[in-house]
Design a protein around this motif. Structure first.
Motif, short mmCIF file in Angstrom:
data_model
loop_
_atom_site.label_atom_id
_atom_site.label_comp_id
_atom_site.label_asym_id
_atom_site.label_seq_id
_atom_site.Cartn_x
_atom_site.Cartn_y
_atom_site.Cartn_z
N UNK A 346 2.20 4.53 -4.20
CA UNK A 346 2.61 5.48 -3.17
C UNK A 346 1.78 5.33 -1.89
N UNK A 347 0.52 4.94 -2.04
CA UNK A 347 -0.29 4.66 -0.85
C UNK A 347 0.25 3.44 -0.11
N UNK A 348 0.57 2.38 -0.86
CA UNK A 348 1.15 1.19 -0.23
C UNK A 348 2.49 1.53 0.42
N UNK A 349 3.28 2.34 -0.23
CA UNK A 349 4.57 2.75 0.32
C UNK A 349 4.38 3.51 1.63
N UNK A 350 3.43 4.42 1.66
CA UNK A 350 3.19 5.20 2.86
C UNK A 350 2.66 4.33 4.00
N UNK A 351 1.69 3.47 3.70
CA UNK A 351 1.10 2.65 4.75
C UNK A 351 2.11 1.65 5.31
N UNK A 352 2.97 1.10 4.45
CA UNK A 352 3.97 0.14 4.93
C UNK A 352 5.17 0.79 5.57
#
Length: 434
Positions: A346-352
């Motif tokens: 979810x962190x990768x999803x948010x940052x991307x």
């Protein structure tokens, strides 16, 4: 294969404490400490994350990943030539390489994605990242069977195999295709004309992004991922291996625990990749909350199952369960991996997605904050017992999950407002046409 180099080195790092103790037993003049080495790795990792955007702006993510992967390979090779000073030098170089590798991977992921498929791609990325833990830990489990001490021949075989895989990973990284940049530069910044201008602007933009409200809040979630990363990658496995009453051959259980962590990671990444269309509809916050609750359950079970002095060296002590339960240790390993997948996907999803205008800077700040926490964690791991470490994880997990949810709710609100504004503009244009 390009993802294997990072995760195989992760497996190696998780074994580092145990291997170094065995090396010292064979050669008392060697005084390298695994937790100190890991602290050096993550300290330099944190420092050079500030320079990673500039390096990637100058070279591109593909070249950055190749350069970083070479430092991983060098770090593994140095264990064939045990030397205290070489261990710490290689650790510092690995920290530099890790900064540009992970930031480059995040940038490459963002370039291959858009707002519609970033959640799916993040889940697939995380599952592929972790799937080789099966093979690495199965290999380690097989090699460590019926061994109370990791002898020279076993160490050499494990290190040689991981070195070969790392070299293959470098080769495959070098063959990745070029993907054009899909990020944008803020209007107040001058569009760079040269690679050096790109590097300067990337550094400045990362600094400005770090001071924003959303990034400061997310930093608490980043800190937690660093603390729990260092725990399950460098503390939990050795704690099982050092708990002599958990099994007749506790080093074997350590290998099985690594496999269970991998199962949890792959299951979580695959689940969120397959169900990305549904999870995107409900938002990222339910998944992060689920990951937080999963970790709390794991921490409680670890508290009752393993002795307080388990992180340091072989011990006959017990905790509340007598004897310690092997199945609980393996279940906790699975829960640690699953919860970590919840947070990181979810962190990768948010940052991307949310930070697509400056994805390189966003991923660099994520890895900077995470690695600062990991460096701090590996430092206190040499001094604090298991229960104190679990207490720190509970506190930062609670704060990190809450801060992530606040940012996610703000992003949802902005998305609704933008959608409403677009609808109003469209309605106004339609009325004028009539």
């Amino acid at each position: 294969m390009p993802r294997f180099i990072t995760i195989y080195c992760f497996i190696f790092i998780s074994l580092q404490k145990t291997l170094l103790v065995s090396i010292h037993d064979d050669d008392p003049s060697f005084n390298g400490d695994g937790y100190t080495s890991l602290a050096v790795i993550y300290a330099t990792f944190a420092l050079f994350n500030w320079l990673a955007p500039s390096f990637i702006a100058f070279t591109g993510p593909r070249t950055a990943m190749v350069v970083g992967a070479c430092t991983y390979t060098f770090f593994v090779v140095t264990f064939l030539f045990p030397s205290t000073w070489l261990l710490y030098v290689a650790s510092a170089l690995l920290g530099v390489g890790a900064a540009i590798t992970w930031t480059g991977q995040g940038s490459f992921l963002a370039r291959c994605s858009d707002s519609g498929n970033i959640s799916r791609n993040s889940g697939i990325f995380w599952a592929l990242l972790q799937c080789s833990m099966f093979f690495g830990n199965l290999f380690v489990y097989y090699e460590f069977q019926n061994k109370d001490q990791i002898d020279y021949q076993t160490r050499s075989l494990v290190i040689g195999v991981l070195t070969g895989v790392a070299v293959l990973g470098v080769i495959f990284l070098a063959t990745l295709r070029y993907v054009p940049d899909n990020s944008t530069v803020d209007t107040e910044l001058r569009q760079p004309q040269t690679p050096w201008d790109s590097a300067r602007v990337a550094f400045r933009s990362a600094g400005q992004l770090f001071m924003t409200r959303d990034m400061l809040l997310l930093s608490m979630a980043f800190l937690y991922t660093g603390f729990e990363l260092s725990f399950f990658s460098g503390v939990y496995g050795p704690s099982i291996g050092f708990t002599m009453k958990i099994s007749d051959t506790p080093k074997e259980i350590m290998g099985l625990a690594g496999i269970c962590i991998g199962v949890g990671e792959v299951f979580g990444g695959s689940l969120f990749g397959i169900l990305a269309s549904k999870t995107t509809r409900f938002g990222r916050d339910p998944i992060v909350i689920a990951g937080y609750l999963i970790h709390i359950v794991a921490f409680i079970l670890i508290f009752f199952n393993l002795p307080d002095n388990a992180p340091f060296n072989d011990t006959d002590s017990i905790s509340f369960f007598n004897p310690p339960r092997t199945w609980i240790a393996l279940l906790c390993a699975f829960l640690l991996g699953l919860g970590d997948a919840c947070f990181n996907t979810q962190i990768y999803s948010m940052l991307g997605g949310v930070f697509v205008k400056n994805s390189v800077g966003a991923f660099a700040l994520f890895k900077f904050t995470q690695s600062v926490a990991a460096a701090i964690s590996f430092f206190y791991s040499s001094h604090l017992g298991l229960r104190a470490q679990l207490g720190i994880l509970v506190v930062f997990g609670t704060i990190g999950a809450a801060c992530f949810c606040i940012v996610e709710w703000s992003a949802k609100r902005r998305a609704r407002e933008e959608s409403r504004d677009v609808s109003e503009i469209s309605a106004s244009i339609s009325s004028l046409d009539k």
